[in-house]
Design a protein around this motif. Structure first.
Motif: not given
Length: 621
Positions: A414-430
């Motif tokens: 879970i995330s929701g603000s700042g640069s972490i969601p940007s990184d996660m949308q790009r690189v997190w592999r579900a």
């Protein structure tokens, strides 16, 4: 008609406790509990009813009203909007604290029922404690602030008004196209007033969520649009998740060789390694999706609200011949980007379109481009996963270690603000469907930890991990104490880059000097916030709440901490120092912001000129 004499609050709880949802033949209890903080505006009314032995709805004692709403949002999202929580507060500041949470729920189409206390309907003791008096409109109270962020708003000024108010509340909460925050303001005197309520109102009520089947005309128009295109692209939005249409979308794309890109809400409906999955799209998207989006001649939105991050402020789709078609239960969203609206259920529509289009032998003409851009993007993600920065850990490297090696594959992140969601949308592999949970429609700082608590209440047998920046942690972490109180083990990983670095990046990208975003002390000689960086111990803060606090400043320490956290029974906070500016960057994307038109700073003027050049290429509506 048979009646029973109850206070308004007692009747409200009995009503809520008897609401059910039927979807695809499965019936579930809709309202599962109440989050709240008692105050004089609710404790002797709704609080009395909650405390009564007859009440069976659990009460969860929140520590911050905004956090309570975020927890309810996280819970509802993890239940695919078919189980919800209500949230109650006192009047005045307690109620107003819920407004950001209401906005978050409404922007994300998440059903949450808000029950703030209100000023006396009788007006006899006015102005009561925490009442705001508006001289030009005496009916206006602080709860009117919810009108702008609620999908339905009401005030129960007489006990008998509860019946129409709650039936309308349920109408909106259970409507996939309309759902969001529903606010029913409860004047504190009326909560305790008795009325002879019809038994019929309090009996079991089943709300049927029927799939909106597409018409033959809609299917024909969709098939014709696809047949005319050579390079169609699908955008997978949150509607795919809530319609449970992931398998249908996967089959559709494989059958016709059409690539798809993911929004934050749609990510994780289909696994990352699917051959047609281009990963995130837009301003926070990756190279693969953004490159093919520029070539697409037909964009098929499935359950997406087409926000500006997804469309790069309507800049991304640069093919002059590009057309838009949106499959969405919400007509408001389906009409965006001047698209062909297909106002229907995603799963049902994809099934019917696949059946109608397959006999034509249609195939998209991307040839080997999909495989090429996916390979290039995967190599870039692999590089980021191994990124080595001498002075500190890379933020993206930490995400890679967690995703690739350290967390169980079925962990809900879970995330929701700042640069972490940007990184996660790009690189997190579900790697397991439905494990990616990022709120970015409202980008509300403070969502992460509270939503993790809600998610844990929905999935008590799963690991739930909140990935949060130091800025968002300090904004709202109080529901960590609620997690301790409720014996709900969540893992919070604080990626500490010493400030609001996401906004600092934006600021500097527009030519502005670094100002007011990095966490630095004020210097006596200059009077500016340019001194040494603040040093905060988030692990120690967690321990003060009764959680486990851990530190990780190397990859080996991170591995040890995560292993320990997974074995713990209590909530855990892992404090990780990461290098500022070690987040991922934009990949052939753009975002329109309100850059200053005139300035003494030549870099700002340059940024303005650059912005105007890009604006010339965007779609106007």
């Amino acid at each position: 008609m048979e009646t029973i004499r109850l206070t308004m609050a007692q009747a409200l709880l009995r009503f809520l406790d008897n609401q059910y949802i039927e979807f695809d033949g499965e019936t579930t209890k809709f309202v599962q509990g109440v989050f709240g903080i008692f105050g004089h505006g609710c404790v002797v009314g709704l609080g009395e009813a909650l405390a009564a032995k007859e009440n069976t709805l659990p009460f969860y004692q929140a520590k911050n009203e905004q956090g309570a709403v975020h927890a309810a949002c996280g819970y509802a999202k993890e239940n695919n909007r078919r189980r919800i929580m209500a949230v109650t507060t006192s009047i005045g500041p307690g109620a107003l604290n819920m407004v950001p949470g209401a906005g978050t729920a409404t922007a994300n189409h998440i059903p949450v029922l808000l029950l703030p206390g209100d000023a006396f309907a009788c007006r006899q003791p006015d102005p009561v404690l925490q009442q705001i008096e508006i001289p030009y409109d005496y009916t206006n109270t602080s709860n009117d602030a919810f009108r702008a962020v609620s999908r339905y708003w009401d005030r129960v000024n007489r006990p008998e008004q509860l019946m129409t108010a709650m039936i309308n509340a349920m109408r909106v909460l259970t409507d996939p196209s309309e759902t969001g925050a529903v606010t029913v303001a409860l004047p504190q005197d009326v909560q305790g007033e008795a009325y002879d309520y019809p038994i019929e109102f309090l009996e079991k009520r089943v709300h049927h969520i029927d799939r909106r089947e597409p018409t033959s005309g809609q299917i024909q128009r969709t098939v014709e649009a696809i047949q005319k295109s050579r390079k169609p692209l699908v955008i997978c939005g949150g509607g795919v998740r809530y319609s449970e249409a992931g398998e249908e979308l996967e089959r559709f794309c494989a059958t016709f060789k059409i690539p798809f890109a993911e929004t934050q809400s749609g990510k994780g409906c289909i696994l990352w390694d699917n051959e047609y999955n281009l990963s995130g799209i837009g301003s926070t998207g990756g190279l693969a999706a953004n490159r093919l989006a520029k070539q697409a001649d037909l964009v098929i939105g499935v359950g997406t609200r087409l926000g500006d991050f997804t469309t790069c402020s309507k800049w991304l789709f640069q093919n002059p011949a590009c057309q838009f078609l949106s499959i969405n239960v919400s007509g408001f969203d389906a009409y965006k980007m001047n698209g062909q609206p297909i106002i229907a259920d995603a799963k049902a529509t994809l099934q019917d379109v696949t059946k109608a289009l397959q006999p034509t032998g249609y195939q998209a003409h991307w040839e080997d481009q999909i495989a090429k851009v996916k390979k290039e993007w995967n190599l870039e993600v692999n590089r980021l996963y191994c990124e080595d920065i001498p002075e500190r850990l890379s933020q993206v490297r930490v995400l890679g270690e967690l995703n690739e090696h350290l967390l169980p594959k079925d962990t809900i992140v879970i995330s929701g603000s700042g640069s972490i969601p940007s990184d996660m949308q790009r690189v997190w592999r579900a790697r397991v469907k439905g494990t990616y949970h990022v709120e970015y429609a409202f980008s509300c700082m403070g969502y992460e930890i509270a939503a993790a608590l809600g998610a844990k209440l929905a999935h008590k047998d799963r690991q739930v991990v909140a990935l949060v920046g130091d800025g968002a942690y300090t904004m709202l972490h109080t529901e960590l104490l609620t997690a301790v109180q409720e014996h709900q083990k969540i893992i919070v990983i604080v990626l500490d880059n010493e400030g609001f670095q996401c906004i600092d990046n934006l600021q500097h990208s527009q030519g502005i000097v670094h100002y007011g975003n990095e966490w630095k002390t004020r210097e006596a000689d200059t009077g500016k916030l340019t001194g040494p960086s603040l040093s905060v111990n988030y692990a120690m803060n967690a321990e003060s709440w009764g959680a486990v606090g851990l530190h990780a400043d190397t990859i080996e320490e991170l591995k040890t901490c995560v292993h320990t956290a997974l074995q713990e029974k209590r909530p855990v906070v892992i404090h990780v120092h990461v290098a500022p500016k070690s987040m991922s960057q934009g990949y052939e994307s753009w975002w329109r912001v309100g850059t200053a038109q005139v300035s003494d700073n030549p870099e700002v003027v340059k940024a303005w000129d650059s912005m105007q050049q890009e604006i010339k290429t965007v779609r106007k509506f």
